[in-house]
Design a protein around this motif. Structure first.
Motif, PDB file in Angstrom:
ATOM      1  N   ILE A  87      40.714   9.017  48.136  1.00 27.60           N
ATOM      2  CA  ILE A  87      41.259   7.939  47.974  1.00 27.60           C
ATOM      3  C   ILE A  87      42.556   8.787  46.378  1.00 27.60           C
ATOM      4  N   ILE A  88      43.378   8.067  46.957  1.00 29.52           N
ATOM      5  CA  ILE A  88      44.675   8.821  46.453  1.00 29.52           C
ATOM      6  C   ILE A  88      45.260   8.047  44.952  1.00 29.52           C
ATOM      7  N   PHE A  89      45.417   9.258  44.049  1.00 32.23           N
ATOM      8  CA  PHE A  89      46.318   9.004  42.399  1.00 32.23           C
ATOM      9  C   PHE A  89      47.155   9.561  42.416  1.00 32.23           C
ATOM     10  N   ASN A  90      48.036   8.744  41.352  1.00 28.86           N
ATOM     11  CA  ASN A  90      48.413   9.012  40.369  1.00 28.86           C
ATOM     12  C   ASN A  90      48.356  10.977  39.409  1.00 28.86           C
ATOM     13  N   ALA A  91      48.445  11.910  39.773  1.00 26.68           N
ATOM     14  CA  ALA A  91      47.895  12.905  39.027  1.00 26.68           C
ATOM     15  C   ALA A  91      47.953  13.402  38.167  1.00 26.68           C
ATOM     16  N   LYS A  92      49.264  12.719  37.343  1.00 24.53           N
ATOM     17  CA  LYS A  92      49.415  12.878  35.911  1.00 24.53           C
ATOM     18  C   LYS A  92      48.780  11.869  34.819  1.00 24.53           C
ATOM     19  N   HIS A  93      48.478  10.419  35.957  1.00 28.05           N
ATOM     20  CA  HIS A  93      47.805   9.438  34.819  1.00 28.05           C
ATOM     21  C   HIS A  93      46.227  10.340  35.142  1.00 28.05           C
ATOM     22  N   VAL A  94      45.848  10.723  36.219  1.00 27.37           N
ATOM     23  CA  VAL A  94      44.230  11.167  35.842  1.00 27.37           C
ATOM     24  C   VAL A  94      44.193  12.337  34.500  1.00 27.37           C
ATOM     25  N   ALA A  95      45.081  13.108  35.226  1.00 26.83           N
ATOM     26  CA  ALA A  95      45.242  14.018  33.753  1.00 26.83           C
ATOM     27  C   ALA A  95      44.892  14.198  32.538  1.00 26.83           C
ATOM     28  N   GLU A  96      45.808  13.007  32.494  1.00 34.34           N
ATOM     29  CA  GLU A  96      45.978  12.394  30.557  1.00 34.34           C
ATOM     30  C   GLU A  96      44.840  11.707  30.120  1.00 34.34           C
ATOM     31  N   MET A  97      44.254  10.942  31.122  1.00 40.84           N
ATOM     32  CA  MET A  97      42.730  10.710  30.327  1.00 40.84           C
ATOM     33  C   MET A  97      41.530  11.344  30.388  1.00 40.84           C
ATOM     34  N   ILE A  98      41.495  12.640  31.450  1.00 38.68           N
ATOM     35  CA  ILE A  98      40.672  13.936  31.652  1.00 38.68           C
ATOM     36  C   ILE A  98      41.290  14.569  30.240  1.00 38.68           C
ATOM     37  N   SER A  99      41.913  14.414  29.522  1.00 38.91           N
ATOM     38  CA  SER A  99      42.420  15.023  28.941  1.00 38.91           C
ATOM     39  C   SER A  99      42.149  15.210  27.228  1.00 38.91           C
ATOM     40  N   ASN A 100      41.495  13.855  27.079  1.00 44.77           N
ATOM     41  CA  ASN A 100      41.326  13.088  26.484  1.00 44.77           C
ATOM     42  C   ASN A 100      39.660  12.709  26.687  1.00 44.77           C
ATOM     43  N   TYR A 138      39.489  -9.424   7.129  1.00 43.71           N
ATOM     44  CA  TYR A 138      39.310  -7.393   6.391  1.00 43.71           C
ATOM     45  C   TYR A 138      38.308  -6.661   6.877  1.00 43.71           C
ATOM     46  N   LEU A 139      38.823  -5.473   7.494  1.00 40.18           N
ATOM     47  CA  LEU A 139      38.172  -4.330   8.406  1.00 40.18           C
ATOM     48  C   LEU A 139      38.618  -3.739   6.920  1.00 40.18           C
ATOM     49  N   LYS A 140      37.234  -2.772   7.030  1.00 41.89           N
ATOM     50  CA  LYS A 140      37.435  -1.258   6.399  1.00 41.89           C
ATOM     51  C   LYS A 140      36.099  -0.666   6.992  1.00 41.89           C
ATOM     52  N   ILE A 141      36.870   0.670   7.585  1.00 43.61           N
ATOM     53  CA  ILE A 141      36.194   1.825   8.546  1.00 43.61           C
ATOM     54  C   ILE A 141      37.166   3.193   8.191  1.00 43.61           C
ATOM     55  N   LYS A 142      35.687   4.365   9.211  1.00 39.52           N
ATOM     56  CA  LYS A 142      36.439   5.757   7.917  1.00 39.52           C
ATOM     57  C   LYS A 142      37.293   5.586   9.065  1.00 39.52           C
ATOM     58  N   SER A 143      38.663   6.366   8.746  1.00 38.64           N
ATOM     59  CA  SER A 143      39.903   7.456   9.163  1.00 38.64           C
ATOM     60  C   SER A 143      39.267   8.108  10.577  1.00 38.64           C
ATOM     61  N   SER A 144      38.730   8.875  10.826  1.00 40.62           N
ATOM     62  CA  SER A 144      38.051   9.725  11.834  1.00 40.62           C
ATOM     63  C   SER A 144      38.026   8.527  12.716  1.00 40.62           C
ATOM     64  N   MET A 145      36.960   7.676  12.749  1.00 38.96           N
ATOM     65  CA  MET A 145      36.505   6.882  13.655  1.00 38.96           C
ATOM     66  C   MET A 145      37.350   5.755  14.145  1.00 38.96           C
ATOM     67  N   LEU A 146      38.958   5.298  13.415  1.00 37.32           N
ATOM     68  CA  LEU A 146      39.859   4.855  14.037  1.00 37.32           C
ATOM     69  C   LEU A 146      41.010   5.344  14.527  1.00 37.32           C
ATOM     70  N   TYR A 147      40.466   6.544  13.911  1.00 36.44           N
ATOM     71  CA  TYR A 147      41.733   8.147  15.212  1.00 36.44           C
ATOM     72  C   TYR A 147      41.300   7.999  16.381  1.00 36.44           C
ATOM     73  N   ASN A 148      40.035   8.374  16.165  1.00 38.71           N
ATOM     74  CA  ASN A 148      39.771   8.294  17.338  1.00 38.71           C
ATOM     75  C   ASN A 148      39.447   7.267  18.738  1.00 38.71           C
ATOM     76  N   LEU A 149      39.551   5.940  18.272  1.00 41.96           N
ATOM     77  CA  LEU A 149      39.424   5.175  18.877  1.00 41.96           C
ATOM     78  C   LEU A 149      41.255   4.856  19.830  1.00 41.96           C
ATOM     79  N   LEU A 150      42.171   5.356  18.538  1.00 45.26           N
ATOM     80  CA  LEU A 150      43.313   5.108  19.078  1.00 45.26           C
ATOM     81  C   LEU A 150      44.070   6.124  19.384  1.00 45.26           C
TER      82      LEU A 150
END
Length: 368
Positions: free
Chosen positions: A317-330, A126-138
């Motif tokens: 160093i070469i990256f997939n631009a879409k992958h990196v942009a998605e990470m940086i956006s978060n 059993y776990l109880k957590i603030k909704s805002s915290m779980l939302y940010n983690l996910l």
């Protein structure tokens, strides 16, 4: 069954419930929403047998009863009724009547007795957590969940509890995301579970319904309780035990980058990249940092970045631009750190502050 509800009160619950139906399933009842009118309110239920929804609306019930109707058609009808309207629902034994103003509809029903229910669980954890915290983690990790069903353990979000720490991680085959938060109290039972991607995506839509979310699981199923809403889900029984192990590697090369400038440049340069690799080169040299596109049939592009710090030898160093942009956006800080070893080794992206980080695997092709 008879009850009245204001559109603004019931429509969000119908939207939520419809997301849990199975529109293409040959079993018609799985395309339906169950409406259960009880003395203290109306409960809507829906399931596709893997994930289920239950939401209770405290409306005035004149007559109790239960019926199931097409989720899609119910949603289509209620959507077009003007906001603020009072809607009268009644069941005559074969059809549900929906009346509002001058509008009147009759929806066919299927016996509620054949409507499936999610299996009962005896919670082990059993776990109880603030909704805002779980939302940010996910939110900071869910975009890394793989959609490739050939590796079932990668198609979910890994939730692990270690004493006073909750860690959520996700991975596909090119990147890993992990985010954690500490509790005020310590939970004695440590556990790890793997929550399917669909459950995570539906959960993100509902987490603002209450201040807290309660989580119960027996390792095979999980129940999230958010106010008057419950989400039931089967769990993926396979999971990655060492999902964050690669973050422990030593990464001697470090660049500090302006998040907004870097993201803008990546998006501009990636406009001319290959539709297959989306490859961009991050080129670090003494005093300069340039982002290049790999040469394609369309041409090339590059742009330099002024706001950066770098402490190592020249490196491309070469990256997939879409992958990196998605990470940086978060990332929600003005600057972030890029930790690297070499052009063929995974790199780690860490914000200035915050308990989350990303790992991304470079593209193993030559620039020229």
């Amino acid at each position: 069954m008879r009850f009245k509800a204001v559109k603004d009160e019931i429509y969000p619950f119908i939207q939520f419930a419809n997301s849990f139906t199975s529109p293409k399933n040959l079993n018609t009842v799985l395309q339906n929403i169950l409406i259960d009118a009880e003395p203290d309110g109306v409960t809507l239920r829906a399931t596709d047998m893997q994930v289920g929804f239950s939401g209770k609306i405290p409306v005035s019930v004149e007559e109790t009863g239960t019926a199931t109707v097409s989720g899609k058609k119910l949603l289509d009808i209620i959507k077009e009724i003007p906001d603020g309207s009072v809607i009268d629902f009644s069941f005559d034994g074969s059809k549900i009547n929906i009346d509002s103003g001058k509008s009147s509809f009759k929806l066919s029903t299927i016996s509620h007795e054949i409507f499936p229910t999610m299996a009962e669980i005896t919670p082990e954890y059993y776990l109880k957590i603030k909704s805002s915290m779980l939302y940010n983690l996910l939110k900071k990790t869910s975009f890394c969940i793989s959609t490739d069903a050939s590796k079932i353990e990668y198609t979910g979000s890994h939730m692990a509890v270690y004493g006073d720490k909750l860690e959520i991680s996700a991975a596909d085959f090119q990147r890993i995301a992990t985010s954690s938060v500490k509790f005020d109290e310590e939970y004695s039972n440590e556990f790890m579970i793997n929550i399917p991607r669909k459950t995570v995506m539906e959960l993100l839509k509902i987490l603002d319904e209450d201040e807290y979310v309660e989580i119960e699981t027996d390792r095979k199923q999980i129940i999230f309780t958010i106010g008057q809403v419950k989400i039931f889900s089967k769990l993926i029984e396979k999971y990655i035990k060492s999902i964050t192990k690669l973050f422990a590697n030593d990464l001697p090369l470090q660049a500090k980058l302006n998040r907004a400038e870097f993201l803008d440049v990546i998006k501009r340069v990636s406009a001319i990249t290959s539709e297959v690799t989306h490859g961009v080169v991050l080129s670090f040299k003494p005093g300069t940092f340039t982002v290049y596109s790999l040469e394609t049939e369309y041409g090339t592009g590059h742009e330099s970045i002024d706001d950066f710090e770098y402490n190592g030898e020249p490196l491309d160093i070469i990256f997939n631009a879409k992958h990196v942009a998605e990470m940086i956006s978060n990332i929600d800080t003005d600057y972030f750190y890029l930790h690297m070893v070499g052009e063929r080794n995974p790199a780690v992206i860490i914000p200035e502050t915050g308990e989350y980080k990303y790992l991304v695997v470079p593209i193993s092709i030559n620039r020229y």
